[in-house]
Design a protein around this motif. Structure first.
Motif, PDB file in Angstrom:
ATOM      1  N   GLY A 157      32.037 -10.814   5.998  1.00 46.34           N
ATOM      2  CA  GLY A 157      31.618  -9.465   5.641  1.00 46.34           C
ATOM      3  C   GLY A 157      31.795  -9.092   4.193  1.00 46.34           C
ATOM      4  N   HIS A 158      32.114 -10.054   3.328  1.00 47.46           N
ATOM      5  CA  HIS A 158      32.243  -9.747   1.903  1.00 47.46           C
ATOM      6  C   HIS A 158      30.886  -9.947   1.233  1.00 47.46           C
ATOM      7  N   HIS A 159      30.329  -8.862   0.712  1.00 47.32           N
ATOM      8  CA  HIS A 159      29.027  -8.936   0.049  1.00 47.32           C
ATOM      9  C   HIS A 159      29.079  -8.125  -1.235  1.00 47.32           C
ATOM     10  N   SER A 160      28.328  -8.588  -2.220  1.00 45.47           N
ATOM     11  CA  SER A 160      28.325  -7.923  -3.522  1.00 45.47           C
ATOM     12  C   SER A 160      27.138  -8.451  -4.318  1.00 45.47           C
ATOM     13  N   ALA A 181      33.146 -18.206   4.862  1.00 47.43           N
ATOM     14  CA  ALA A 181      32.754 -18.008   3.469  1.00 47.43           C
ATOM     15  C   ALA A 181      31.267 -18.292   3.286  1.00 47.43           C
ATOM     16  N   ASP A 182      30.778 -19.363   3.906  1.00 44.56           N
ATOM     17  CA  ASP A 182      29.353 -19.706   3.804  1.00 44.56           C
ATOM     18  C   ASP A 182      28.464 -18.556   4.296  1.00 44.56           C
ATOM     19  N   SER A 183      28.932 -17.855   5.331  1.00 45.30           N
ATOM     20  CA  SER A 183      28.124 -16.780   5.896  1.00 45.30           C
ATOM     21  C   SER A 183      27.951 -15.617   4.929  1.00 45.30           C
ATOM     22  N   CYS A 184      28.838 -15.517   3.911  1.00 41.45           N
ATOM     23  CA  CYS A 184      28.749 -14.427   2.937  1.00 41.45           C
ATOM     24  C   CYS A 184      27.751 -14.734   1.821  1.00 41.45           C
ATOM     25  N   MET A 185      27.387 -16.021   1.684  1.00 37.83           N
ATOM     26  CA  MET A 185      26.491 -16.422   0.595  1.00 37.83           C
ATOM     27  C   MET A 185      25.033 -16.294   1.033  1.00 37.83           C
ATOM     28  N   SER A 186      24.633 -15.086   1.297  1.00 41.26           N
ATOM     29  CA  SER A 186      23.310 -14.876   1.894  1.00 41.26           C
ATOM     30  C   SER A 186      22.248 -14.430   0.902  1.00 41.26           C
TER      31      SER A 186
END
Length: 552
Positions: A157-160, A181-186
């Motif tokens: 859930g970390h997005h920026s 961590a991979d799931s945050c690199m969207s």
């Protein structure tokens, strides 16, 4: 008046942060100009790789500045990109992230603030810097308890618009954390930096380094300015003397180099730390004889195979030791490897439960001094005002161990005589076996080391981090089977010749796995126990051993 001053300071800080944005394309200069630190070329390469590549993996030798550099990457990212987020983690224990990575980060932040630089976050907290909910850097610990889902939730859930993940000591981070961590690199502008020593050719870190999709940087200690110059150009990092010692101890010269070999650089020509071994020659090819040289000095994944106990298992046991803060539970047990013929070093392993808390060495070949030391350690565990020692000592019945055992039994100290060269039999006369119940052993020594292997494979045994201990444990080699199908290790003499010394610390840990009752031994290998009076008359253990024709 104060409000006017505060407003002026805030305006200057904002202006400074706008100026920091000019360093987006030049992170190394940011570190030099803003943080006041000069980097060596491989450190600068890491920063520039994060600038240019979405995924960067640093495979590094020990003490070359990896964690130092990762902390500077955090500050460059947080101050050059706004709003931005930085997520950092390292495996347990907490000190890996709190004291090491964030210790470096806090030091760099405070140094910059003292130079008048208005960095984001101001005075740093233990593991957080930031100015808003959308602009921060934070260190996250990996929970030891709870479910897999609980651990994943901390990293999802970390997005920026500008997102950076950093995994330090990445070899020991669980797979589910990588996936989170991979799931945050969207989407958007993101980077992923991972750093680790190359401890084993398996696991999530190895798979990503070898699987493609990552920009890989390999850094050897042989490149570091301290090693090249032969002086401490960068304090606190690897030095030449330690590097030379490791090369001398953990490698040998070869005439026909293979892909596993390395070449000694010319600047190490004539260098020598271990006087019993020949000095290094610039340009000579050498091959590692212990995986520790690859992981600690060369910065390469070890390729040496065939050992009884893999390096990865020992490293896992070291992590457990840190998690348990070097403390076990229950009564104390001592594993004692006494000094042998021509030697003067006795090693004592202290174990509680499944934790070897420490290993101490005694520079003595005196059985009375050794016995006194063992008794004193066990007596410290007594409670309730009693004078009886709590726990027991397991002592190899060879060399001065014979006299130590006799003296301790005279004083009613609980002691188990370990006939390592005797048959691997239990008190019932049956063969001792491995955990599967299928593998029997030639000698008790073979069983003890295999029992240590079984315990390390199970993953619940903790060992203190110690280079000598690690080398000895990973150096033990199997030697096939007897004609009756019993497992055997290479001889102790062969092992001593390969590593250049007796494996005292490793043997002291192996002693801890001796059966509670002394097993019977075959007559051809039996060594009768003698009284302390007879031992004193003999004068020296070596003379007594020679008289009986004993060999190790």
């Amino acid at each position: 008046m104060q409000q006017r001053v505060d407003a002026e300071l805030e305006m200057r800080r904002r202006q400074q942060r706008v100026e920091f944005a000019s360093y987006r394309s030049d992170p190394a200069t940011f570190v030099q100009d803003v943080l006041g630190t000069k980097l060596w070329d491989r450190e600068a390469e890491i920063l520039e790789a994060v600038r240019d590549h979405p995924k960067v993996a640093v495979v590094k030798a020990n003490s070359i500045g990896g964690t130092f550099t990762a902390a500077r990457v955090v500050l460059w990212w947080l101050n050059s990109f706004a709003p931005s987020k930085v997520v950092t983690t390292a495996p347990p224990p907490d000190r890996q992230i709190k004291d090491l990575l964030w210790g470096e980060l806090r030091a760099a932040q405070r140094k910059a603030l003292s130079r008048g630089m208005g960095l984001v976050g101001g005075e740093p907290l233990i593991m957080k810097l930031g100015i808003s909910d959308e602009h921060w850097a934070q260190g996250f610990t990996i929970p030891l308890s709870g479910t897999k889902e609980d651990r994943i939730a901390r990293f999802q859930g970390h997005h920026s618009p500008h997102l950076l993940f950093i995994f330090d000591e990445a070899h020991a981070i669980p797979e589910e954390i990588w996936e989170a961590a991979d799931s945050c690199m969207s989407g958007g502008h993101w980077r992923f930096l991972i750093l680790s020593n190359p401890l084993a050719p398996n696991g999530p870190f190895y798979q990503r380094v070898r699987g493609g999709g990552w920009h890989v940087i390999e850094i050897s200690a042989l490149e570091h300015p301290n090693v090249v110059a032969g002086e401490n150009v960068i304090p606190g990092c690897v030095d030449r003397a330690k590097t030379v010692e490791r090369i001398q101890r953990w490698s040998e010269v070869v005439d026909n180099p293979t892909a596993d070999c390395f070449q000694v650089p010319d600047f190490l020509d004539g260098e020598q730390t271990i006087v019993e071994k020949p000095p290094l020659e610039g340009g000579e090819w050498r091959i590692p004889t212990n995986p520790l040289l690859s992981t600690k000095t060369l910065g390469k994944f070890p390729t040496i195979g065939g050992g009884l106990i893999p390096l990865a298992w020992v490293q896992r046991a070291n992590v457990l030791w840190y998690e348990r803060e070097g403390k076990g539970e229950g009564d104390l047990a001592l594993g004692v490897d006494p000094a042998g013929l021509g030697e003067n070093l006795t090693a004592v392993a202290f174990e509680r439960g499944k934790t070897v808390e420490k290993i101490e060495t005694l520079a003595t070949a005196d059985p009375m001094a050794g016995a006194g030391y063992v008794k004193a350690q066990l007596m410290r565990q007594s409670s309730g005002g009693t004078e009886a020692p709590i726990g027991a000592a397991k002592i190899e019945a060879d060399g001065i161990g014979v006299g130590m055992i006799a003296r301790l039994r005279e004083q009613d100290v609980p002691v188990i005589s370990v006939q390592a060269g005797g048959g691997a039999k239990g008190s019932d006369g049956k063969d001792l076996t491995d955990v599967s119940g299928e593998l029997a052993f030639r000698y008790l020594r073979d069983y003890l080391w295999y029992a240590l292997r079984d315990e390390l494979e199970a993953g619940e045994y903790a060992l203190p981090p110690d280079d000598d201990l690690t080398e000895e444990i990973t150096a033990v080699m199997p030697d096939g089977y007897t004609s009756s199908g019993k497992f055997k290790l290479e001889s102790k003499d062969r092992l001593k010749k390969r590593i250049g010394r007796s494996p005292d610390k490793g043997d002291s840990v192996a002693m801890l796995f001796a059966p509670a009752e002394k097993p019977p031994v075959r007559p051809a290998q039996a060594q009768k126990e003698i009284s302390i009076e007879e031992y004193r008359r003999a004068g020296r253990a070596s003379r007594l051993d020679r008289r009986r024709g004993r060999t190790r």
